[in-house]
Design an enzyme around this catalytic site. Structure first.
Site, PDB file in Angstrom:
ATOM      1  N   LYS A  13      45.092  50.409  53.835  1.00 48.01           N
ATOM      2  CA  LYS A  13      45.316  51.097  52.555  1.00 48.01           C
ATOM      3  C   LYS A  13      44.029  51.764  52.082  1.00 48.01           C
ATOM      4  O   LYS A  13      44.026  52.937  51.712  1.00 48.01           O
ATOM      5  CB  LYS A  13      45.801  50.106  51.472  1.00 48.01           C
ATOM      6  CG  LYS A  13      47.036  49.316  51.845  1.00 48.01           C
ATOM      7  CD  LYS A  13      47.474  48.373  50.733  1.00 48.01           C
ATOM      8  CE  LYS A  13      46.525  47.246  50.416  1.00 48.01           C
ATOM      9  NZ  LYS A  13      46.359  46.236  51.489  1.00 48.01           N
ATOM     10  N   ARG A  88      51.265  45.022  42.954  1.00 49.73           N
ATOM     11  CA  ARG A  88      51.294  44.000  43.993  1.00 49.73           C
ATOM     12  C   ARG A  88      52.353  42.949  43.715  1.00 49.73           C
ATOM     13  O   ARG A  88      52.511  42.024  44.493  1.00 49.73           O
ATOM     14  CB  ARG A  88      49.943  43.333  43.986  1.00 49.73           C
ATOM     15  CG  ARG A  88      49.374  43.123  45.355  1.00 49.73           C
ATOM     16  CD  ARG A  88      47.929  42.787  45.123  1.00 49.73           C
ATOM     17  NE  ARG A  88      47.267  42.376  46.270  1.00 49.73           N
ATOM     18  CZ  ARG A  88      46.262  43.054  46.828  1.00 49.73           C
ATOM     19  NH1 ARG A  88      45.879  44.204  46.349  1.00 49.73           N
ATOM     20  NH2 ARG A  88      45.664  42.558  47.867  1.00 49.73           N
ATOM     21  N   ARG A 127      36.262  43.567  60.763  1.00 47.10           N
ATOM     22  CA  ARG A 127      35.537  44.007  59.562  1.00 47.10           C
ATOM     23  C   ARG A 127      34.365  43.059  59.288  1.00 47.10           C
ATOM     24  O   ARG A 127      33.275  43.487  58.944  1.00 47.10           O
ATOM     25  CB  ARG A 127      36.481  44.054  58.354  1.00 47.10           C
ATOM     26  CG  ARG A 127      35.762  44.432  57.071  1.00 47.10           C
ATOM     27  CD  ARG A 127      36.689  44.945  56.008  1.00 47.10           C
ATOM     28  NE  ARG A 127      37.628  43.932  55.547  1.00 47.10           N
ATOM     29  CZ  ARG A 127      38.637  44.183  54.740  1.00 47.10           C
ATOM     30  NH1 ARG A 127      38.866  45.415  54.337  1.00 47.10           N
ATOM     31  NH2 ARG A 127      39.426  43.226  54.345  1.00 47.10           N
ATOM     32  N   ARG A 139      32.921  40.016  52.593  1.00 45.45           N
ATOM     33  CA  ARG A 139      33.757  39.718  51.428  1.00 45.45           C
ATOM     34  C   ARG A 139      34.068  38.221  51.388  1.00 45.45           C
ATOM     35  O   ARG A 139      34.365  37.617  52.407  1.00 45.45           O
ATOM     36  CB  ARG A 139      35.075  40.505  51.532  1.00 45.45           C
ATOM     37  CG  ARG A 139      35.054  41.799  50.771  1.00 45.45           C
ATOM     38  CD  ARG A 139      36.260  42.633  51.032  1.00 45.45           C
ATOM     39  NE  ARG A 139      37.531  42.003  50.703  1.00 45.45           N
ATOM     40  CZ  ARG A 139      38.691  42.651  50.664  1.00 45.45           C
ATOM     41  NH1 ARG A 139      38.719  43.949  50.927  1.00 45.45           N
ATOM     42  NH2 ARG A 139      39.808  42.034  50.378  1.00 45.45           N
ATOM     43  N   ARG A 150      46.101  35.068  51.593  1.00 50.22           N
ATOM     44  CA  ARG A 150      46.393  36.453  51.185  1.00 50.22           C
ATOM     45  C   ARG A 150      47.687  36.931  51.843  1.00 50.22           C
ATOM     46  O   ARG A 150      48.488  37.638  51.222  1.00 50.22           O
ATOM     47  CB  ARG A 150      45.215  37.375  51.559  1.00 50.22           C
ATOM     48  CG  ARG A 150      44.036  37.227  50.603  1.00 50.22           C
ATOM     49  CD  ARG A 150      42.732  37.716  51.213  1.00 50.22           C
ATOM     50  NE  ARG A 150      42.693  39.134  51.483  1.00 50.22           N
ATOM     51  CZ  ARG A 150      41.776  39.728  52.248  1.00 50.22           C
ATOM     52  NH1 ARG A 150      40.818  39.007  52.804  1.00 50.22           N
ATOM     53  NH2 ARG A 150      41.807  41.012  52.442  1.00 50.22           N
TER      54      ARG A 150
END
Ligand code: AP5
Length: 192
Positions: A13, A88, A127, A139, A150
């Site tokens: 996204k 969301r 990532r 993160r 998540r």
């Protein structure tokens, strides 16, 4: 142009929103980025959001609805915006609908990126590796435990949005398993 990007964590996204920002000259409104900035600045919202985000859970609808409503009122959103990571939950989608109606604005498209779950985990791991290699800060929710949570939050609370926007006739689906450029080309076909 006013767009929503839907999709699970790691679907791409943010990657696609950034590319469209350059192409159309409209801002990317990432609630994740806004919340991370609030955490970094230790604002009241940031203090309330930190533990929830670190655990991979969703921040309250009330907090994000307010952040987005304020952000949409900024002058750089006059020509449009790309919502990345918002709405969301179904209540957020309903709140957004009312918010836009109240501001006299309409959505142009809701684009869902579909990616297999195994690929999402791999992307998160990539990532992390890339961030470490670049000397950046990983993160706090990019770890196996938080990422699992998540994904669960996505399945339980966000996936129902596909049906919600299919019902309004606004949902378009793109194969997010393809490479970045192919995904961008598919999105641009939808927007053309
Ligand atoms: P947020 O920051 O929105 O994170 P997320 O939805 O989990 O999504 P990601 O940023 O991990 O993934 P992405 O889909 O943007 O993928 P990306 O382009 O980075 O939210 C974080 C937290 O904030 C939430 O858990 C929650 O606590 C809170 N929050 C945020 N919004 C909220 C809301 N509305 N309500 C409540 N709480 C909220 O790509 C991932 C990786 O894959 C990158 O390395 C990229 O290079 C790579 N990649 C991208 N596309 C491709 C491709 N096509 N092929 C191969 N690799 C690719």
């Amino acid at each position: 142009m006013r767009l929503i990007f839907l999709g699970p964590p790691g679907a791409g996204k943010g990657t696609q929103a950034k590319l469209l920002t350059e192409r159309y000259g409209i801002p990317q409104l990432s609630t994740g980025d806004m919340l991370r900035a609030a955490v970094a600045q230790a604002t009241e919202v940031g203090k309330r959001a930190k533990a929830v985000m670190d655990a991979g859970q969703l921040v309250s609808d009330e907090i994000v609805n307010e952040i987005v409503s304020d952000r949409i009122d900024q002058p750089d959103c006059a020509k449009g915006f790309i919502l990345d990571g918002y709405p969301r939950t179904v209540p957020q989608a309903i709140a957004l609908g009312k918010m836009l109606e109240g501001k006299g604005l309409k959505l142009d498209a809701v684009i869902e990126l579909k990616v297999d779950e195994a690929a999402l985990v791999k992307r998160m791991e990539n990532r992390v590796a890339e961030t470490i290699a670049a000397g950046g800060t990983v993160r706090s929710d990019d770890n196996p435990e938080a990422f699992k949570r998540r994904l669960t939050e996505y399945r339980e609370k966000t996936a129902p949005l596909s049906e919600h926007y299919a019902g309004t006739g606004q949902l378009r689906t793109v194969d997010g398993m393809a490479d970045v450029n192919t995904v961008t080309a598919e999105i641009e076909k939808i927007l053309a």
